[in-house]
Design a protein around this motif. Structure first.
Motif, PDB file in Angstrom:
ATOM      1  N   LEU A  70       5.047   9.301 -26.331  1.00  0.00           N
ATOM      2  CA  LEU A  70       4.517   7.934 -26.239  1.00  0.00           C
ATOM      3  C   LEU A  70       2.995   7.970 -26.087  1.00  0.00           C
ATOM      4  O   LEU A  70       2.461   8.745 -25.296  1.00  0.00           O
TER       5      LEU A  70
ATOM      6  N   ASP B 295      13.265  11.144 -30.789  1.00  0.00           N
ATOM      7  CA  ASP B 295      13.137  10.782 -29.378  1.00  0.00           C
ATOM      8  C   ASP B 295      11.676  10.496 -29.086  1.00  0.00           C
ATOM      9  O   ASP B 295      10.793  10.885 -29.853  1.00  0.00           O
ATOM     10  N   VAL B 296      11.437   9.744 -28.030  1.00  0.00           N
ATOM     11  CA  VAL B 296      10.066   9.338 -27.672  1.00  0.00           C
ATOM     12  C   VAL B 296       9.897   9.638 -26.185  1.00  0.00           C
ATOM     13  O   VAL B 296      10.320   8.871 -25.331  1.00  0.00           O
TER      14      VAL B 296
ATOM     15  N   LEU C 250       8.772   1.579 -21.119  1.00  0.00           N
ATOM     16  CA  LEU C 250      10.032   1.376 -21.842  1.00  0.00           C
ATOM     17  C   LEU C 250       9.884   0.343 -22.951  1.00  0.00           C
ATOM     18  O   LEU C 250      10.481   0.474 -24.023  1.00  0.00           O
ATOM     19  N   ARG C 251       9.044  -0.662 -22.686  1.00  0.00           N
ATOM     20  CA  ARG C 251       8.793  -1.667 -23.743  1.00  0.00           C
ATOM     21  C   ARG C 251       8.028  -1.040 -24.907  1.00  0.00           C
ATOM     22  O   ARG C 251       8.332  -1.267 -26.070  1.00  0.00           O
TER      23      ARG C 251
ATOM     24  N   GLN D 132       7.980   2.098 -25.682  1.00  0.00           N
ATOM     25  CA  GLN D 132       8.909   3.024 -26.339  1.00  0.00           C
ATOM     26  C   GLN D 132       9.823   2.263 -27.312  1.00  0.00           C
ATOM     27  O   GLN D 132      10.080   2.701 -28.432  1.00  0.00           O
ATOM     28  N   ALA D 133      10.296   1.112 -26.874  1.00  0.00           N
ATOM     29  CA  ALA D 133      11.157   0.288 -27.730  1.00  0.00           C
ATOM     30  C   ALA D 133      10.408  -0.112 -28.999  1.00  0.00           C
ATOM     31  O   ALA D 133      10.977  -0.127 -30.096  1.00  0.00           O
TER      32      ALA D 133
ATOM     33  N   TYR E  57      10.610   2.778 -31.442  1.00  0.00           N
ATOM     34  CA  TYR E  57      11.922   2.835 -32.105  1.00  0.00           C
ATOM     35  C   TYR E  57      12.047   1.731 -33.159  1.00  0.00           C
ATOM     36  O   TYR E  57      12.551   1.956 -34.264  1.00  0.00           O
TER      37      TYR E  57
ATOM     38  N   LEU F 119      17.871   6.229 -26.137  1.00  0.00           N
ATOM     39  CA  LEU F 119      18.230   4.803 -26.194  1.00  0.00           C
ATOM     40  C   LEU F 119      18.967   4.319 -24.950  1.00  0.00           C
ATOM     41  O   LEU F 119      18.992   3.133 -24.651  1.00  0.00           O
TER      42      LEU F 119
ATOM     43  N   LYS G 115      18.734   0.810 -22.862  1.00  0.00           N
ATOM     44  CA  LYS G 115      17.306   0.614 -22.621  1.00  0.00           C
ATOM     45  C   LYS G 115      16.746  -0.351 -23.671  1.00  0.00           C
ATOM     46  O   LYS G 115      17.401  -0.625 -24.683  1.00  0.00           O
TER      47      LYS G 115
ATOM     48  N   ALA H  44      14.832   0.279 -25.917  1.00  0.00           N
ATOM     49  CA  ALA H  44      14.811   0.966 -27.221  1.00  0.00           C
ATOM     50  C   ALA H  44      16.088   0.665 -28.018  1.00  0.00           C
ATOM     51  O   ALA H  44      16.029   0.457 -29.240  1.00  0.00           O
TER      52      ALA H  44
ATOM     53  N   ALA I 211      15.914  -2.749 -29.363  1.00  0.00           N
ATOM     54  CA  ALA I 211      14.988  -2.843 -30.510  1.00  0.00           C
ATOM     55  C   ALA I 211      15.699  -2.428 -31.796  1.00  0.00           C
ATOM     56  O   ALA I 211      15.531  -3.069 -32.845  1.00  0.00           O
TER      57      ALA I 211
END
Ligand code: G3I
Length: 324
Positions: A216, A245-246, A257-258, A260-261, A264, A304, A312, A314, A317
């Motif tokens: 990230l 994966d992130v 987390l936002r 990261q989403a 994705y 995810l 999550k 992700a 998303a």
């Protein structure tokens, strides 16, 4: 609302548009963790064996094949109507020690590797539809990676491996797979040149896997990734996102987390808009069993679903982008 799909499992949305959302699967949690099995079966319509089909795990000794884990994972996929990606036939890592440290000459090594590839691909004929035949043959600077295979055979090992896999299963789609080759850089350029040459030589290669292991905050531009996918598609090759994966610095925040989403979401949009990118596989089912914390101390939470298997942002998303 009869057609409310806002909470549908990812696999249902993916099935409806002929797309694959996959996950890498480990034999141990598949055996021991019922919640892992349920989540896998509910959300994914494709899986990859995370380790079970690699050369080392499959061949504890020269005369022995250990197919138990791979057989169990493939049987699970079949029972759940999931497609399987075979990972991986030729890779510098997780090699059998007896082979890497042994003293076999050129001819005996060729015989052994040919028969290994053919035995494995034949065993899963019609059951494993896609193989990562060669994995990670390049350095980030675009040079050949110095491996057992390169030292023994020179770069020709790549085409030999594709031919042998094709002989083992003429109907399987055969892929070259690599990491840090998602956007436009020296490595993805070297891969592009190689696959173009292989196609020109009539080598049976059908696709390129972009692993998409990301950190990230250090994600290549979506424009570069889309352009990379496009140039492989233009060669007539299929592209899969094979190991996404992130990873995030831990402990993770809501805003991580936002973000990261968002990554994705960007990657699945690239695939959905591309001419031929029908699969996005994430490298694990939940954060709990991810390889990331073992290798990158202080990083984790790349997938995810969280350690408890809760969705999550992700996953949401991906779902949002897969909506009809
Ligand atoms: O199964 C053995 C166990 O018997 C032994 O006691 C234990 C002690 O170390 O090791 C266990 O094996 C480990 C294996 O994962 C299964 O958990 C290996 O040490 C460990 O090295 C191995 O790591 C795997 C790694 O590839 C190997 O390099 C990761 O799980 C796997 O996620 C990772 O996957 C790779 C892809 O294949 C290719 N692209 C990059 C990706 C991430 O590195």
């Amino acid at each position: 609302m009869p057609n409310d799909t806002s909470a549908s499992p990812l696999r249902d949305l993916a099935d409806a548009r002929g797309f694959y959302v996959g996950a890498a699967v480990s034999a141990r949690p598949l055996r021991e963790d019922a919640a892992y099995r349920d989540l896998l079966a509910r959300e994914f319509n494709m899986l990859t064996c995370e380790n079970a089909l690699k050369f080392g795990p499959l061949r504890p000794t020269p005369d022995q094949f250990a197919f138990d884990n791979a057989d169990a994972i493939v049987a699970f996929a079949e029972a759940q109507g999931m497609a399987v990606r075979g990972h991986t036939l030729v890779w510098h890592s997780q090699m059998p020690e007896w082979l890497e440290e042994g003293v076999l000459g050129y001819d005996s090594s060729i015989d052994l590797i040919r028969s290994h590839i053919q035995t494995v691909t034949k065993r899963y004929r019609g059951r494993i539809g896609v193989w990562d035949v060669v994995n990670e043959a390049f350095e980030d600077n675009g040079r050949w990676r110095d491996t057992f295979y390169l030292r023994k055979f020179g770069p020709d090992y790549i085409k030999m491996a594709f031919h042998w896999a094709h002989e083992g299963d003429p109907n399987a789609k055969l892929f070259y797979n690599d990491y840090n080759a998602d956007g436009l850089n020296a490595k993805s350029k070297a891969i592009y040149r190689m696959v173009k040459r292989l196609l020109g030589e009539g080598v049976p290669i059908h696709g390129v896997g972009l692993q998409v292991h990301l950190l990230l905050g250090h994600v290549p531009s979506t424009r570069a990734i889309a352009a990379n996918v496009k140039r492989f598609n233009r060669l007539g090759l299929e592209v899969h996102i094979t190991e996404m994966d992130v990873r995030v610095k831990t402990p993770v925040s809501e805003s991580d987390l936002r973000e990261q989403a968002g990554v994705y979401g960007d990657i699945i949009r690239i695939c959905l808009r591309a001419k031929n990118c029908p699969a996005l596989v994430v490298w694990g089912v939940t954060d709990r069993y991810s390889w990331v914390p073992d290798v990158f101390a202080g990083y984790g939470a790349p997938l995810l679903f969280d350690e408890q298997g809760r969705e999550k942002p992700a996953a949401a998303a991906l779902r949002a982008n897969l909506q009809p």
